[in-house]
Design a protein around this motif. Structure first.
Motif, PDB file in Angstrom:
ATOM      1  N   LEU A  40       0.814  -1.225   0.000  1.00 16.93           N
ATOM      2  CA  LEU A  40       0.000   0.000   0.000  1.00 16.93           C
ATOM      3  C   LEU A  40       0.847   1.275   0.000  1.00 16.93           C
ATOM      4  CD1 LEU A  40      -2.788  -1.119   2.522  1.00 16.93           C
ATOM      5  CD2 LEU A  40      -2.909  -1.104   0.018  1.00 16.93           C
ATOM      6  N   GLY A  41       2.165   1.119  -0.183  1.00 14.20           N
ATOM      7  CA  GLY A  41       3.020   2.301  -0.308  1.00 14.20           C
ATOM      8  C   GLY A  41       3.547   2.863   0.997  1.00 14.20           C
ATOM      9  N   TYR A  42       3.556   2.042   2.052  1.00 15.34           N
ATOM     10  CA  TYR A  42       4.091   2.477   3.349  1.00 15.34           C
ATOM     11  C   TYR A  42       5.374   1.714   3.681  1.00 15.34           C
ATOM     12  CZ  TYR A  42      -0.580   4.491   4.110  1.00 15.34           C
ATOM     13  OH  TYR A  42      -1.749   5.204   4.000  1.00 15.34           O
ATOM     14  N   GLU A  43       6.175   1.448   2.671  1.00 14.86           N
ATOM     15  CA  GLU A  43       7.349   0.598   2.851  1.00 14.86           C
ATOM     16  C   GLU A  43       8.272   1.082   3.965  1.00 14.86           C
ATOM     17  OE1 GLU A  43      10.120  -2.102  -0.015  1.00 14.86           O
ATOM     18  OE2 GLU A  43       8.605  -0.781  -0.872  1.00 14.86           O
ATOM     19  N   SER A  44       8.406   2.401   4.110  1.00 10.25           N
ATOM     20  CA  SER A  44       9.298   2.927   5.150  1.00 10.25           C
ATOM     21  C   SER A  44       8.749   2.649   6.559  1.00 10.25           C
ATOM     22  CB  SER A  44       9.530   4.426   4.963  1.00 10.25           C
ATOM     23  OG  SER A  44       8.305   5.124   5.061  1.00 10.25           O
ATOM     24  N   ASP A  45       7.469   2.344   6.658  1.00 10.33           N
ATOM     25  CA  ASP A  45       6.849   2.024   7.958  1.00 10.33           C
ATOM     26  C   ASP A  45       6.602   0.525   8.130  1.00 10.33           C
ATOM     27  OD1 ASP A  45       6.700   4.703   8.740  1.00 10.33           O
ATOM     28  OD2 ASP A  45       4.763   4.983   7.745  1.00 10.33           O
ATOM     29  N   GLU A  46       7.235  -0.279   7.294  1.00  6.92           N
ATOM     30  CA  GLU A  46       6.970  -1.718   7.297  1.00  6.92           C
ATOM     31  C   GLU A  46       7.189  -2.350   8.682  1.00  6.92           C
ATOM     32  OE1 GLU A  46       9.021  -5.697   5.391  1.00  6.92           O
ATOM     33  OE2 GLU A  46       9.503  -3.757   4.489  1.00  6.92           O
ATOM     34  N   GLU A  47       8.290  -2.025   9.343  1.00  6.51           N
ATOM     35  CA  GLU A  47       8.543  -2.626  10.658  1.00  6.51           C
ATOM     36  C   GLU A  47       7.508  -2.157  11.678  1.00  6.51           C
ATOM     37  OE1 GLU A  47      11.952  -2.073  13.763  1.00  6.51           O
ATOM     38  OE2 GLU A  47      12.443  -3.801  12.497  1.00  6.51           O
ATOM     39  N   TYR A  48       7.140  -0.879  11.605  1.00  2.00           N
ATOM     40  CA  TYR A  48       6.135  -0.310  12.506  1.00  2.00           C
ATOM     41  C   TYR A  48       4.805  -1.046  12.347  1.00  2.00           C
ATOM     42  CZ  TYR A  48       3.015   3.379  14.355  1.00  2.00           C
ATOM     43  OH  TYR A  48       2.067   4.078  15.052  1.00  2.00           O
ATOM     44  N   TRP A  49       4.354  -1.238  11.102  1.00  2.00           N
ATOM     45  CA  TRP A  49       3.118  -1.978  10.846  1.00  2.00           C
ATOM     46  C   TRP A  49       3.242  -3.386  11.422  1.00  2.00           C
ATOM     47  CZ3 TRP A  49      -0.639  -1.267   6.326  1.00  2.00           C
ATOM     48  CH2 TRP A  49      -0.806   0.083   6.009  1.00  2.00           C
ATOM     49  N   GLY A  50       4.400  -3.999  11.245  1.00  2.00           N
ATOM     50  CA  GLY A  50       4.625  -5.351  11.745  1.00  2.00           C
ATOM     51  C   GLY A  50       4.539  -5.432  13.257  1.00  2.00           C
ATOM     52  N   ILE A  51       5.125  -4.454  13.937  1.00  2.00           N
ATOM     53  CA  ILE A  51       5.108  -4.450  15.409  1.00  2.00           C
ATOM     54  C   ILE A  51       3.677  -4.326  15.929  1.00  2.00           C
ATOM     55  CG2 ILE A  51       5.735  -3.016  17.418  1.00  2.00           C
ATOM     56  CD1 ILE A  51       8.537  -2.713  15.992  1.00  2.00           C
TER      57      ILE A  51
END
Length: 194
Positions: A40-51
């Protein structure tokens, strides 16, 4: 944005969750959330979404009757920021937990809406996968998933109403949510360890 590290989040999860089923669900939702972040274009927040995905059910094993109500306390003690606490609690929005309280924390960010939509659905997809000879999502087709989804008796604990509300909150057709979440699980299945 500064947030809890992945290793600290996992340690916090394991402090309150021992059941392999609950741990697998946490790892599944974490991996699916990371997939969605990239998609969805939030690659820089990938770890945050994962947490957020990893911690979303932190209180469920020990406090099922207070699910999403006990989480803020456990997360605060673990040094988790308010934005993650909000995201975790928002996946229970509109759901009345066993103690009779309805969760009123609304999913606002797209990440929170994705978590709301995929939480129950990942459980249903795993259940469907386990019925297959391969015990895998990788050879599952959308039509097979839709058939299981429509069967009320199958994985009855996975609320179709919540899944459909999740799709609505995202402004997606149900088919899009089913297709994308199945693709996500097929992509991440090998990474999910318990």
């Amino acid at each position: 944005m500064e947030h809890i590290s992945r290793s600290d989040a996992e340690a916090l999860l394991k402090k309150y969750n021992k059941d392999p089923f609950h741990l697998q669900h946490a790892y599944t939702v974490e991996a699916v959330m990371k997939w969605y972040a990239k998609e969805l274009g939030y690659e820089s927040d990938e770890e945050y979404w994962g947490i957020v995905g990893l911690l979303h059910d932190i209180d469920f094993e020990l406090y099922p009757e207070e699910h999403c109500l006990k989480a803020p306390e456990l997360l605060k003690e673990g040094g988790v920021s308010e934005d993650i606490i909000h995201a975790v609690c928002s996946h229970g929005y509109g759901i009345t937990v066993e103690c009779g309280i309805t969760i009123d924390v609304e999913p606002v960010h797209e990440m929170e809406k994705v978590l709301f939509a995929v939480d129950e659905l990942t459980g249903l997809i795993w259940a469907a996968a386990l019925m297959r000879p391969s015990k895998s999502t990788k050879d599952m087709e959308l039509k097979s998933l839709k058939k299981k989804y429509k069967s009320k008796g199958f994985a009855a604990g996975c609320s179709r109403e919540v899944i459909e509300r999740g799709a609505d909150q995202l402004g997606w057709e149900l088919d899009k949510l089913l297709t994308m979440t199945l693709s996500a699980m097929q992509a991440v299945e090998d990474e999910i360890q318990v």
